[in-house]
Design a protein around this motif. Sequence first.
Motif, PDB file in Angstrom:
ATOM      1  N   VAL A  76       4.466   0.884  14.054  1.00 18.46           N
ATOM      2  CA  VAL A  76       3.330   0.258  13.352  1.00 18.46           C
ATOM      3  C   VAL A  76       3.762  -0.153  11.938  1.00 18.46           C
ATOM      4  N   VAL A  77       4.445   0.764  11.243  1.00 16.09           N
ATOM      5  CA  VAL A  77       4.873   0.476   9.864  1.00 16.09           C
ATOM      6  C   VAL A  77       5.880  -0.687   9.856  1.00 16.09           C
ATOM      7  N   ILE A 136      -1.890   5.960   3.880  1.00 10.79           N
ATOM      8  CA  ILE A 136      -2.417   4.744   3.253  1.00 10.79           C
ATOM      9  C   ILE A 136      -2.780   5.067   1.805  1.00 10.79           C
ATOM     10  N   ALA A 137      -2.280   4.261   0.892  1.00 10.85           N
ATOM     11  CA  ALA A 137      -2.560   4.462  -0.541  1.00 10.85           C
ATOM     12  C   ALA A 137      -3.318   3.239  -1.055  1.00 10.85           C
ATOM     13  N   PRO A 138      -4.659   3.303  -1.088  1.00 12.45           N
ATOM     14  CA  PRO A 138      -5.417   2.073  -1.371  1.00 12.45           C
ATOM     15  C   PRO A 138      -5.769   1.824  -2.831  1.00 12.45           C
ATOM     16  N   THR A 139      -5.310   2.652  -3.774  1.00 17.69           N
ATOM     17  CA  THR A 139      -5.844   2.527  -5.143  1.00 17.69           C
ATOM     18  C   THR A 139      -5.291   1.347  -5.933  1.00 17.69           C
ATOM     19  N   TYR A 140      -4.023   1.016  -5.732  1.00 14.99           N
ATOM     20  CA  TYR A 140      -3.392   0.043  -6.647  1.00 14.99           C
ATOM     21  C   TYR A 140      -3.839  -1.409  -6.441  1.00 14.99           C
ATOM     22  N   PRO A 141      -3.842  -1.931  -5.209  1.00 15.09           N
ATOM     23  CA  PRO A 141      -4.210  -3.352  -5.053  1.00 15.09           C
ATOM     24  C   PRO A 141      -5.694  -3.568  -5.335  1.00 15.09           C
ATOM     25  N   GLU A 142      -6.052  -4.781  -5.650  1.00 17.23           N
ATOM     26  CA  GLU A 142      -7.476  -5.104  -5.825  1.00 17.23           C
ATOM     27  C   GLU A 142      -8.157  -5.146  -4.457  1.00 17.23           C
ATOM     28  N   ALA A 177       3.473  -3.790   3.064  1.00 19.56           N
ATOM     29  CA  ALA A 177       4.342  -2.631   2.845  1.00 19.56           C
ATOM     30  C   ALA A 177       3.506  -1.357   2.896  1.00 19.56           C
ATOM     31  N   ILE A 178       3.907  -0.436   3.771  1.00 19.30           N
ATOM     32  CA  ILE A 178       3.242   0.856   3.948  1.00 19.30           C
ATOM     33  C   ILE A 178       4.291   1.938   3.697  1.00 19.30           C
ATOM     34  N   THR A 179       3.868   3.105   3.180  1.00 20.10           N
ATOM     35  CA  THR A 179       4.798   4.221   3.000  1.00 20.10           C
ATOM     36  C   THR A 179       5.546   4.460   4.320  1.00 20.10           C
ATOM     37  N   PRO A 180       6.874   4.608   4.281  1.00 24.92           N
ATOM     38  CA  PRO A 180       7.619   4.794   5.531  1.00 24.92           C
ATOM     39  C   PRO A 180       7.026   5.916   6.379  1.00 24.92           C
ATOM     40  N   ALA A 181       6.895   5.659   7.682  1.00 28.66           N
ATOM     41  CA  ALA A 181       6.420   6.723   8.571  1.00 28.66           C
ATOM     42  C   ALA A 181       7.436   7.854   8.505  1.00 28.66           C
ATOM     43  N   GLY A 182       6.974   9.068   8.554  1.00 24.76           N
ATOM     44  CA  GLY A 182       7.882  10.213   8.438  1.00 24.76           C
ATOM     45  C   GLY A 182       7.918  10.774   7.033  1.00 24.76           C
ATOM     46  N   ALA A 183       7.553   9.963   6.021  1.00 27.34           N
ATOM     47  CA  ALA A 183       7.622  10.434   4.630  1.00 27.34           C
ATOM     48  C   ALA A 183       6.716  11.645   4.402  1.00 27.34           C
ATOM     49  N   LEU A 242       0.850  -1.215   0.000  1.00 24.29           N
ATOM     50  CA  LEU A 242       0.000   0.000   0.000  1.00 24.29           C
ATOM     51  C   LEU A 242       0.874   1.250   0.000  1.00 24.29           C
ATOM     52  N   THR A 243       2.040   1.164  -0.612  1.00 30.28           N
ATOM     53  CA  THR A 243       3.008   2.256  -0.438  1.00 30.28           C
ATOM     54  C   THR A 243       2.744   3.475  -1.303  1.00 30.28           C
ATOM     55  N   ARG A 244       2.488   3.274  -2.596  1.00 21.82           N
ATOM     56  CA  ARG A 244       2.448   4.447  -3.462  1.00 21.82           C
ATOM     57  C   ARG A 244       1.071   4.606  -4.093  1.00 21.82           C
ATOM     58  N   GLY A 245       0.709   5.869  -4.346  1.00 22.47           N
ATOM     59  CA  GLY A 245      -0.579   6.162  -4.965  1.00 22.47           C
ATOM     60  C   GLY A 245      -0.503   5.949  -6.462  1.00 22.47           C
TER      61      GLY A 245
END
Length: 420
Positions: A355-356, A386-392, A365-371, A29-32
């Motif tokens: 948490v990450v 949280i970037a929810p668009t890419y996965p099904e 995989a989550i965007t690194p905290a602090g980013a 869930l890392t990138r939009g």
Amino acid sequence: MSVDELTAQVERARQDYEALVAKGLKLDLTRGKPSPKQLDAANGVLGLSGDPVSADGTDLRNYGGLNGLPEVRAIFAEDLQVPVEQLLAAGNSSLELMHDAVVFALLGKVPGAETRWADVEGLSFLCPVPGYDRHFGICERYGIKMIPVPMTPEGPDMDAVERLVAGDAAIKGIWCVPKYSNPDGTVYSDETVRRLAAMETAAPDFRIFWDNAYAVHHLTDSPAQLADVLALCAENGHPDRAFVFGSSSKITFAGAGVAFFGSSPDNITWWLSHTVKRSIGPDKINQLRHVQFLRDAEGLHEHMRTLADLIRPKFDAVDKILTAELGGTGLASWTAPAGGYFVSLQVPEGCAREVVAKAKAAGIAITPAGATHPYGDDPTDQTIRIAPTYPELPEVEAAITGLATCVRLVASEKLLADQA
Ligand code: PMP
């Protein structure tokens, strides 16, 4: 909660976390990014029919047309709130244009500047936080000091912004994602936009980097309305204050869309004085394919409704699962944006990194905290993007359920430690 209750909660969370790790998930869930289905919905942009000529008969296969194809500029002008003659269509990436705007301002004076920004001692930008890591990356690359300013539900804290820009002529810019901001989905209020346009700045060459990346990315039937920054800047005597950016990266193809730059006539002349040395013209064939696919502003909106139908269930799932798993626990809060690409999850102070890390160890995989903060440093260590668009959808559901388990574990362990 009593220490005994808290201890029981921690124990339950530990068991749930062990079960989560045992599943051996591999989720991201890392990138939009647009999902493959979103990209498929835009496949019409691959085709080209008829002769590759513009409405005025120009052969688009050849050099030239530095301003970009007028027809594609006309489609996007209204939504980007830029008069078409002041809107340029360029390559595929608006981030590239933001980077270039900074570099051009460093190396050549922007209209109204007394010096090049490269010659400014203590050159600084205001960075509303949480914000977009790649904006901060540009500042970091060029040694521009970043001054964080908190976001409010109306946009950046304008009392802080006004105070800072009035007192320091080395503050030359502010990064703004005014609609469905990255990552918290905030839409700037009319009053915020007015104050940004009207405020007195010590720097005569102050610029608002207005990254309207999510101008048409609505998730509801009542699209957010944004005040017109260029018009307000002009009305308030600062016609050159705003640089407007946008792109079709999350409309057609993230790697092969069309990017836009809009601003005042003087800024456009300044911009073109740099880009004319850099290029003999953009990819006008890609721009024509976008015109044929989107047709007009209404065609663009229709396509965005198709994409929203693909994306909305994922955002709904995030909210539903977080509510079921964490609602009423006091362990987290989160945004439920009406558009854009991100949800911002707030956890108790000092918990986001852990948490990450826990999620990563469980294969999520989550965007690194602090980013979301300048220099990758979230001082209270609370924000998770949280970037929810890419996965099904089933993957989004599994990832958010797992993430919620990690939040329960880390946050309740922290609470217990604080009580001890
Ligand atoms: N601005 C924002 C706020 C974004 O979230 C993104 C993509 N994540 C971009 C710009 C990148 O835009 P482009 O693809 O046009 O370079």
